[in-house]
Write a protein that holds these residues in place. Structure first.
Motif: not given
Ligand code: ATP
Ligand code: MG
Length: 443
Positions: A28, A202, A164, A40, A158, A31, A112-113, A155, A117, A161
């Motif tokens: 995140g 979110k 979202r 954050h 996702r 990105r 990762r999803d 999962d 990300n 997500r």
């Molecule tokens: P946010 O700004 O909402 O925190 P984020 O991208 O950091 O967005 P998080 O849920 O904090 O989202 O997850 C951090 C990272 O972990 C994601 O960017 C992604 O690479 C990986 N990730 C999180 N959840 C999953 C999942 N369910 N499956 C695969 N990868 C995931």
């Protein structure tokens, strides 16, 4: 590509690298930086094992050590440092059965999803983008890493997500990814309510709450919020409205401030309309008692998603009162403030405005003028410091006991009776007057 890593993030990466490991900012934060937003939080991915990471820093916490995550605390800020890992099979579509650490950054990024990300960055190697994440970010696309059907089978969360992120970023979901969501939507039933709640909050508090429509269109809402499906399929046939119940709720969300309680209220304020619908002899629909019934139904939805009591109570209170329109005079508005709660009244005004703006143009100016007038009256009542709680009375239970009233229920009844008089006439909130009034009542 050069990103401006915060000093402490660079420090963690440098310490790991100078000890012969690999380390990158990942996910995140990368990105958000490319998008020119301030992340954050900062996550770091490393080839070092958790115990090794811990040995380099004074203050660490075992946040999720079994999944390879250690929190490193520097200057009061926590940074999650996670060992490169491959997720094992997600046998229940929920948790990886086991995680395996790996020495390969590529393996870690692959699990990762979404492509946006799945990028990593450090100052020595620059951006590591193996799946076209930067390109998708620039084009505004949410795309699963690899085969979407496989990834959503591993999962199911996702899928939600994806919606979202599309709501937060205003992005479109790549067609194959979208198709896989529609096909696998029913499998979201394996996911815990808590994880669904996080993504829903979110989504609804994002810049694009209208993406809730896609939660319906893909079939996901059917699993955890079938009331939305019923709302989306309920016509209003009423001069005040021009949309289905569901579309009206979505419009109202778009037109309201991005606050969790308010957006959830807009989403749920008319949830009972389908159940309360009647048709008169002119073919117009009516929805009598829908706010009261709606508060009950909203409670069911929020309980199901395991929302905390505070959020649930606030939303249900606003749903219940969203359509109250007393004739405006001081007594009525004072009573309304007491009913709704002083601390919730401004939220109620926001709810009423968004509700009105999402209706047809029929009498819109009058409706908005009414809300303005209600607000003015509310402000003047607050400014006057009028008595709005039994606690605001100039007498209390102890005064009554001193006057010989026996301790117990009677005290509350007397105070309530006096309070009712004061609410209708705040000038009566005068200690001498009230003591005399109680004396009379005791005769
Ligand atoms: P946010 O700004 O909402 O925190 P984020 O991208 O950091 O967005 P998080 O849920 O904090 O989202 O997850 C951090 C990272 O972990 C994601 O960017 C992604 O690479 C990986 N990730 C999180 N959840 C999953 C999942 N369910 N499956 C695969 N990868 C995931
Ligand atoms: Mg995050």
């Amino acid at each position: 590509m050069n990103m401006n890593l915060p000093a402490d993030v660079s420090k963690i990466i440098n310490i790991l690298e100078s000890n012969g490991h690999e380390a990158y900012a990942v996910g995140g934060c990368v990105r958000d930086c490319i998008l020119g937003k301030v992340p954050h939080d900062w996550d770091i991915t490393t080839s070092a094992l958790p115990e090794t990471v811990k040995s380099y820093f004074d203050r660490t916490f075992d946040t999720g050590i079994e999944h390879g995550t250690v929190t490193v605390l520097l200057h009061g800020v926590g940074y999650e440092v996670t060992t490169y890992r491959v997720d094992g099979k997600y046998e229940d579509g929920r948790h990886p059965k086991e995680v395996t650490f790996t020495a390969s950054l590529e393996e870690d990024l692959k699990r990762r999803d979404f492509t946006i990300n799945a990028m990593a960055y450090n100052d020595s190697k620059g951006l590591v983008d193996l799946f076209g994440g930067k390109e998708d970010l620039e084009a505004g696309i949410i795309r699963a890493v690899g085969n979407p059907t496989e990834r959503f089978t591993e999962d199911a969360l996702r899928m939600l997500r994806a919606l979202r992120f599309s709501a937060q970023l205003g992005f479109e979901i790549e067609p194959e990814t979208y198709k896989a969501i529609c096909e696998l939507a029913p499998t979201l039933d394996r996911i815990s309510a808590e994880r669904i709640q996080v993504e829903m909050v979110k989504l609804v508090t994002s810049d694009h709450p209208e993406r809730l429509r896609e939660v319906y269109n893909t079939g996901l809402s059917k699993v955890f919020f079938p009331e939305l499906n019923v709302m989306m399929e309920c016509e209003q046939n009423n001069k005040h409205h021009m949309y289905t119940v569901g579309e009206h709720a979505i419009k109202a969300m778009e037109l309201s401030p991005a606050d969790k309680v308010i957006r959830l209220t807009m989403m749920l304020h008319d949830v009972a309309k389908p159940a309360c619908k009647t048709t008169d002899d002119k073919g117009q629909n009516h929805f009598k008692m829908h706010p009261v019934k709606g508060a009950e139904m909203a409670r069911d939805v929020l309980r199901r998603l395991k929302f905390d009591n505070d959020t649930t109570d606030k939303v249900c209170n606003l749903v219940k009162n969203h359509d109250d329109r007393p004739e405006i005079n001081e007594r009525n508005v004072r009573r309304m403030i007491i009913r709704v709660g002083k601390e919730n009244f401004e939220d109620l005004l926001a709810v009423k405005r968004a509700d009105t703006l999402a209706q047809s143009m029929y009498h819109r100016d009058e409706k908005l003028a009414y809300i303005d007038e209600l607000e003015q009256m509310y402000k003047s009542i607050i400014a006057a410091g009028d008595c709005l709680k039994i606690k605001d009375l100039q007498i209390n239970g102890k005064d009554l006991i001193d006057m010989g009233v026996p301790q117990g229920q009677r005290i509350g009844e007397i105070l309530k009776a006096v309070f009712d008089e004061v609410v209708d006439n705040p000038k009566l909130n005068n200690r001498d007057y009230l003591l005399n009034r109680v004396k009379d009542m005791l005769q």
